[in-house]
Write an enzyme that holds these catalytic residues in place. Sequence first.
Site, PDB file in Angstrom:
ATOM      1  N   SER A 164       0.692  -1.249  -0.104  1.00  0.00           N
ATOM      2  CA  SER A 164      -0.280   0.101  -0.098  1.00  0.00           C
ATOM      3  C   SER A 164       0.646   1.442  -0.082  1.00  0.00           C
ATOM      4  O   SER A 164       2.276   1.194  -0.123  1.00  0.00           O
ATOM      5  CB  SER A 164      -1.025  -0.424   0.799  1.00  0.00           C
ATOM      6  OG  SER A 164      -2.124   1.158   1.216  1.00  0.00           O
ATOM      7  N   TYR A 165       0.527   2.409   0.372  1.00  0.00           N
ATOM      8  CA  TYR A 165       1.497   3.767   0.942  1.00  0.00           C
ATOM      9  C   TYR A 165       0.990   4.460   1.841  1.00  0.00           C
ATOM     10  O   TYR A 165       0.870   5.071   1.903  1.00  0.00           O
ATOM     11  CB  TYR A 165       0.549   4.359  -0.657  1.00  0.00           C
ATOM     12  CG  TYR A 165      -0.184   3.733  -1.850  1.00  0.00           C
ATOM     13  CD1 TYR A 165       1.005   3.807  -2.867  1.00  0.00           C
ATOM     14  CD2 TYR A 165      -1.484   3.370  -1.809  1.00  0.00           C
ATOM     15  CE1 TYR A 165      -0.030   3.803  -4.042  1.00  0.00           C
ATOM     16  CE2 TYR A 165      -1.521   3.213  -2.838  1.00  0.00           C
ATOM     17  CZ  TYR A 165      -0.645   2.482  -3.988  1.00  0.00           C
ATOM     18  OH  TYR A 165      -1.477   2.255  -5.451  1.00  0.00           O
TER      19      TYR A 165
END
Length: 306
Positions: A164-165
């Site tokens: 993810s981020y």
Amino acid sequence: MWLYLVVLVVLYYLLRWYRERQVVSHLEDKFVFITGCDSGFGNRLARQLDQRGLRVLAACLTEQGAEQLRNQTSDRLQTVILDVTKTENVTATTNWVKEHVGDRGLWGLVNNAGICTPMAPNEWLTKQDFVKVLDVNLLGVIDVTLSLLSLVRKARGRVVNVSSYCISKYGVEAFSDSLRRELSYFGVKVAMIEPGYFVTNMTQDEGFIGYLQALWNRASPELKELYGENFPADFLKTLSLLKPRWTQNLSLVTDCMEHALTACHPRTRYSAGWDAKFIYLPMSYLPSFLVDLIVYCYYPQPAKAL
């Protein structure tokens, strides 16, 4: 000139479409181990692969989650209780997997287990807050992967990691990249799933609100004065704007996972959700100063910002 370029682009996508439609044979003989199957992506993927006839080994954090999953699936699916932060539990689970797969090895490993709280401005957090998340999202992924790698290599199978981020998931990205290059010599493929925002038990509003309020309550008077009493509400309002209409459709993510496990030619990365495809992914290619400007304008301003 432009016509030739258009033709080349069309041919490229036709070739990719054809390659990605090719499916691995004898799926009914292949074992797939999935972490984090109590709910969310892991739960849906376990049921999805079970319906396709694969032999699913589902790891759940709680016995209640395991029992609910067994009631929704065929007798092929087997469950085990696993806390990825406990090495002795990971070792015992690895032995359990070995007993089930035997000489066939493990075709698929899906590192799905993860947490996303606490989430707040960095200076609201302590080292232990970071350790809590890293222990599950990064170190847990590494521990499970290294423990099961010999079984995956034996089957010349697949490793699928959910990234993810955020800080911990950046680590998963780096680990996956190095793992993919090292295991390519043994016929093992490594894929990353990069989902946008989806509503699961992990991302329910109640959890976010409770954690954020607890972090705000323990913040020092200096921090509270710096950010202002309205900041927590503004922060939650900003998060709510990230919720697109498709957030309930978890199949957008699990279909990517399934493709990574069953396609002859899986992708290296899968961006699941239109926000991932058209917001987060493009932003990763933009110059840093431009991304910083976008975030600066979008993010809620502290009360005493310059």
